[in-house]
Design an enzyme around this catalytic site. Sequence first.
Site, short mmCIF file in Angstrom:
data_model
loop_
_atom_site.label_atom_id
_atom_site.label_comp_id
_atom_site.label_asym_id
_atom_site.label_seq_id
_atom_site.Cartn_x
_atom_site.Cartn_y
_atom_site.Cartn_z
N ASP A 84 2.30 -14.15 -5.29
CA ASP A 84 1.13 -14.92 -4.86
C ASP A 84 0.26 -14.07 -3.93
O ASP A 84 0.18 -12.86 -4.11
CB ASP A 84 1.61 -16.21 -4.17
CG ASP A 84 0.67 -17.38 -4.37
OD1 ASP A 84 -0.46 -17.33 -3.84
OD2 ASP A 84 1.04 -18.35 -5.06
N HIS B 72 -2.96 -19.45 0.31
CA HIS B 72 -2.39 -20.07 -0.88
C HIS B 72 -0.89 -19.84 -0.97
O HIS B 72 -0.10 -20.76 -1.19
CB HIS B 72 -3.09 -19.55 -2.13
CG HIS B 72 -2.67 -20.19 -3.41
ND1 HIS B 72 -1.56 -19.77 -4.13
CD2 HIS B 72 -3.19 -21.23 -4.11
CE1 HIS B 72 -1.44 -20.52 -5.22
NE2 HIS B 72 -2.41 -21.41 -5.23
N SER C 149 -0.86 -25.08 -8.90
CA SER C 149 -0.04 -24.25 -8.01
C SER C 149 0.90 -25.11 -7.18
O SER C 149 2.06 -24.76 -6.94
CB SER C 149 -0.93 -23.44 -7.06
OG SER C 149 -1.85 -22.65 -7.75
#
Length: 395
Positions: free
Chosen positions: A109, A140, A331
């Site tokens: 990520d 994120h 996600s």
Amino acid sequence: MTRYILLRDRTRNWRRPRVPLGAGIAPEDADAPADPQIEVAELTPDDLRETAGDRDLLTIQPAMPTRLLTPEPMDELRACDMVPGWGLRATGADWTPMSGAGVRVALLDTGIDAGHPCFAGVEVTARDFAGTGIADANGHGTHVAGTVLGRDQGGTRIGVARGITDLLVGKVLADNGRGRSEDFLNALLWTLQEKAQIVGFALAFDTSAQIETLVEEGYPAMLATAAAVHAYRGNLRICEMLLMMIGGGQVPLMLGAVGNDSLRTIAPEFETGPVAPAAAAGVLAVGACGPGEEGFCPAPFTNAGAAVVAPGVGIISAGPGEGLRPLNGTSMALAHAVGIAALWVEKMRAEKERVTAPMLATRLIRSATYEPLCPGASYIDCGRGLIQAPEGSLD
């Protein structure tokens, strides 16, 4: 010159026959382990033709950009409507006796804020493939990791598998959410070498960016589109070949977010299928669902073609500094699925069952149910249904 990705096997056990590159590759000794190697080279058309004649080269494909599956806007949700931990309750993670203890998980990520208090007691092994440092200025990767295993914050539970203490983090996307396919593939190879049991990612091979780059370089638009599709297919193939080369019980369960590209709020037909690499053979694609009036419904942004769905709307997890924040996206669903998979690994071990990627995937798929989903939920949108944590005890 064009940037290419080259795949070899250092043991030279895996070879290709005298057919087009990438076609029919196989090991000479099916029981011998492979040692995949990824190289990157800038090649002219003449260089490409000369390099392709190397029999030790398994495949050569154009490199391409990657992009983060950017979280969806929260406009349709008010802060007061966001219920912390609703995804844990929807999947049964809030009452299962499993915690994910002893399971090694990898996330590819935007990095991680390892100093966030929700990661207290977690040994984070991090490696920067994007070249911008492992710190997560994007946020994120930290949010995803918090949902997978985050410890409670101020009385709020955010983590699915709070017993996980061993986390691999590969930073494959820069802080702007952009990356390169060779970085993802090298990180994937790293997780295989590090013996991760579960690998999760939420990114896409960026065909649009590849087209734009080629047009800027002078390619006619039609040729640029064809070349970008060729690169997309080639990178997908490399991903599949890496999994095939490792093989056997050594391959971790690969979980990929199906993508946020659909626009069903505009028109029902504005939808598309899984992004790559989630579309690769050997990867379990995860879609997103959220609360509805008659049950949990597929999120309007989630791409079609997921194997299973998980909570992905209004998910509260680790935010900037020491705080929490809500996000929408596949996600967030992927993060729930990684945590649930870790719970199943612990359950299978307790039952003395051998844990392999196919067997773990089977457990996840068989746990999925349509019972809590809204009446209009379909196989196209939800695959086998909403995944569930294991029941029972550890005794």
